[in-house]
Design a protein around this motif. Structure first.
Motif, PDB file in Angstrom:
ATOM      1  N   VAL A  61     -21.196  17.939 -36.710  1.00 24.71           N
ATOM      2  CA  VAL A  61     -22.256  17.465 -35.815  1.00 24.71           C
ATOM      3  C   VAL A  61     -21.700  17.010 -34.475  1.00 24.71           C
ATOM      4  O   VAL A  61     -22.292  17.285 -33.424  1.00 24.71           O
ATOM      5  CB  VAL A  61     -23.053  16.329 -36.487  1.00 24.71           C
ATOM      6  CG1 VAL A  61     -24.037  15.704 -35.512  1.00 24.71           C
ATOM      7  CG2 VAL A  61     -23.794  16.858 -37.693  1.00 24.71           C
ATOM      8  N   ASN A  62     -20.579  16.319 -34.479  1.00 20.07           N
ATOM      9  CA  ASN A  62     -20.019  15.844 -33.206  1.00 20.07           C
ATOM     10  C   ASN A  62     -19.659  17.020 -32.294  1.00 20.07           C
ATOM     11  O   ASN A  62     -19.955  17.002 -31.087  1.00 20.07           O
ATOM     12  CB  ASN A  62     -18.784  14.993 -33.485  1.00 20.07           C
ATOM     13  CG  ASN A  62     -18.302  14.279 -32.236  1.00 20.07           C
ATOM     14  OD1 ASN A  62     -19.067  13.565 -31.591  1.00 20.07           O
ATOM     15  ND2 ASN A  62     -17.041  14.483 -31.880  1.00 20.07           N
ATOM     16  N   ALA A  63     -19.039  18.058 -32.877  1.00 22.05           N
ATOM     17  CA  ALA A  63     -18.691  19.242 -32.088  1.00 22.05           C
ATOM     18  C   ALA A  63     -19.945  19.957 -31.602  1.00 22.05           C
ATOM     19  O   ALA A  63     -20.009  20.435 -30.453  1.00 22.05           O
ATOM     20  CB  ALA A  63     -17.843  20.183 -32.917  1.00 22.05           C
ATOM     21  N   GLN A  64     -20.978  20.002 -32.448  1.00 22.76           N
ATOM     22  CA  GLN A  64     -22.230  20.644 -32.046  1.00 22.76           C
ATOM     23  C   GLN A  64     -22.893  19.883 -30.901  1.00 22.76           C
ATOM     24  O   GLN A  64     -23.469  20.475 -29.983  1.00 22.76           O
ATOM     25  CB  GLN A  64     -23.163  20.731 -33.249  1.00 22.76           C
ATOM     26  CG  GLN A  64     -22.710  21.753 -34.291  1.00 22.76           C
ATOM     27  CD  GLN A  64     -23.532  21.683 -35.554  1.00 22.76           C
ATOM     28  OE1 GLN A  64     -24.288  20.736 -35.768  1.00 22.76           O
ATOM     29  NE2 GLN A  64     -23.373  22.699 -36.408  1.00 22.76           N
ATOM     30  N   TYR A  65     -22.794  18.554 -30.971  1.00 25.89           N
ATOM     31  CA  TYR A  65     -23.377  17.754 -29.894  1.00 25.89           C
ATOM     32  C   TYR A  65     -22.643  18.001 -28.578  1.00 25.89           C
ATOM     33  O   TYR A  65     -23.261  18.190 -27.525  1.00 25.89           O
ATOM     34  CB  TYR A  65     -23.331  16.271 -30.244  1.00 25.89           C
ATOM     35  CG  TYR A  65     -23.688  15.392 -29.064  1.00 25.89           C
ATOM     36  CD1 TYR A  65     -24.994  15.305 -28.604  1.00 25.89           C
ATOM     37  CD2 TYR A  65     -22.694  14.665 -28.387  1.00 25.89           C
ATOM     38  CE1 TYR A  65     -25.314  14.525 -27.501  1.00 25.89           C
ATOM     39  CE2 TYR A  65     -23.008  13.888 -27.302  1.00 25.89           C
ATOM     40  CZ  TYR A  65     -24.326  13.825 -26.858  1.00 25.89           C
ATOM     41  OH  TYR A  65     -24.637  13.063 -25.761  1.00 25.89           O
ATOM     42  N   GLU A  66     -21.304  18.011 -28.614  1.00 22.10           N
ATOM     43  CA  GLU A  66     -20.532  18.244 -27.397  1.00 22.10           C
ATOM     44  C   GLU A  66     -20.819  19.637 -26.829  1.00 22.10           C
ATOM     45  O   GLU A  66     -20.926  19.826 -25.608  1.00 22.10           O
ATOM     46  CB  GLU A  66     -19.039  18.092 -27.686  1.00 22.10           C
ATOM     47  CG  GLU A  66     -18.608  16.670 -28.044  1.00 22.10           C
ATOM     48  CD  GLU A  66     -18.818  15.690 -26.899  1.00 22.10           C
ATOM     49  OE1 GLU A  66     -18.829  16.127 -25.724  1.00 22.10           O
ATOM     50  OE2 GLU A  66     -18.981  14.488 -27.172  1.00 22.10           O
ATOM     51  N   LYS A  67     -20.962  20.616 -27.700  1.00 22.28           N
ATOM     52  CA  LYS A  67     -21.281  21.969 -27.255  1.00 22.28           C
ATOM     53  C   LYS A  67     -22.663  22.017 -26.609  1.00 22.28           C
ATOM     54  O   LYS A  67     -22.842  22.604 -25.518  1.00 22.28           O
ATOM     55  CB  LYS A  67     -21.223  22.928 -28.439  1.00 22.28           C
ATOM     56  CG  LYS A  67     -21.585  24.360 -28.086  1.00 22.28           C
ATOM     57  CD  LYS A  67     -21.597  25.239 -29.334  1.00 22.28           C
ATOM     58  CE  LYS A  67     -22.062  26.650 -28.977  1.00 22.28           C
ATOM     59  NZ  LYS A  67     -22.127  27.523 -30.179  1.00 22.28           N
ATOM     60  N   ALA A  68     -23.656  21.385 -27.266  1.00 23.20           N
ATOM     61  CA  ALA A  68     -25.016  21.384 -26.727  1.00 23.20           C
ATOM     62  C   ALA A  68     -25.071  20.619 -25.407  1.00 23.20           C
ATOM     63  O   ALA A  68     -25.787  21.015 -24.465  1.00 23.20           O
ATOM     64  CB  ALA A  68     -25.963  20.760 -27.748  1.00 23.20           C
TER      65      ALA A  68
END
Length: 329
Positions: A61-68
């Motif tokens: 989730v943290n990586a997905q948030y940074e990507k988004a």
């Protein structure tokens, strides 16, 4: 010595096996999959609404948030540049609208990733007391893993079942006095809980198998002495009008049945079975078997037999009651 049974208003205690429940009790579960990286409180402690309980480090989730977030910021810059070109008539309205739509889409994706990231921190939904932890620090938890439970025990619901007869008596008494039914709770240590409760029915019909109807009493629990899951007895005071009363010492038992000796006008005694409705200190409330007009033997029951003829003296109710007071002192 003999006496007449008499009628008087009495208050009796009825006791019912009861179960204590918190007014709110929920299971606290993990929203996201990941490793449990922080535990912010201890088992059995009071937590406030909104207080942090657990921190789960999500794997993705943290990586997905940074990507988004990066995609949203990139699209935001692109939109600002395209808007300038549109004002200079370099690009069309359609191209600007397409970029604006992509910006909204990326913003929604970033917000969703932020929500998932926030859910990695588990907080208390209300003020309550925590139960035993089901996981330990460093555990890998799946989405929906049970972490602990929280109970709001500022007030408690105490459940007990009441017979049809008692239900009718309680309801009649409540309507007559237009007051709530007040009850006490006898704890497992045989001590009364210091707070008084208010009871009422919680179901609309009787259980056909047991002949009872569930009641629920609400007790304040300011010191959090009682806990969810405790057991004890709910004690209700019931007022009986014109109850038929006899001294306990005037009775004897045979095979779990209660008897008294009734004396006729010639002094002849006859053992008569009676049904006891309730017991109060030194006295019995009689349901059936004798009446106010019967004379019963008070003393020397072990020295006489059925059909014996005796001499007796009828003692007054006042003197009988006084003798109990003297015996108590």
């Amino acid at each position: 010595m003999a006496a007449y049974p008499w009628k008087q208003d009495v208050t009796i205690e009825k006791s019912y096996v009861a179960q204590v429940k918190a007014i709110q009790r929920i299971e606290v579960r993990a929203f996201e999959k990941g490793y449990l990286t922080n535990i912010y409180m201890d088992e059995g402690k009071v937590v406030k609404k909104g207080q942090k309980l657990f921190q789960v480090m999500p794997m993705l989730v943290n990586a997905q948030y940074e990507k988004a977030k990066a995609e949203y910021e990139s699209t935001s810059i692109e939109y600002e540049n395209t808007e300038k070109l549109f004002k200079e008539n370099v690009v069309s309205q359609t191209e600007l609208s397409l970029i604006k739509a992509r910006l909204k889409k990326n913003k929604a994706a970033m917000d969703l990733a932020q929500i998932h990231l926030n859910l990695a921190t588990v907080t208390a939904p209300f003020t309550g007391i925590t139960d035993r932890f089901q996981v330990r620090l460093g555990s890998l938890v799946e989405e929906g893993t049970l972490l602990t439970t929280i109970s709001d025990i500022s007030k408690l619901w105490v459940y007990f079942n009441v017979s049809e007869k008692d239900y009718l008596n309680f309801t009649s008494e409540k309507k007559a006095g237009d007051k709530p039914l007040k009850v006490k709770f006898l704890m497992a240590n045989n001590q009364f809980f210091q707070q008084e409760g208010i009871a009422d029915t919680i179901e609309g019909e009787f259980d056909s198998e047991t002949g009872t109807i569930p009641f629920r009493a609400t007790f304040p629990n300011p010191d959090r002495l009682l806990r969810h899951g405790e057991t004890g007895n709910v004690v209700v005071h019931e007022k009986l009008k014109d109850a038929l009363i006899i001294p306990q010492k005037a009775t004897f038992e045979v095979l779990d049945k209660h008897y008294v000796y009734i004396i006729n006008l010639k002094g002849k005694i006859k053992a008569t079975e009676i049904k006891i409705a309730n017991e109060i200190p030194h006295l019995f409330v009689v349901e059936s078997g004798i009446s106010e007009n019967d004379i019963i033997l008070l003393e020397g029951l072990g020295k006489v037999h059925d059909d014996d003829v005796i001499k007796y003296k009828v003692e007054s109710r006042e003197n009988i009651l006084k003798s109990f007071d003297l015996a108590a002192h």
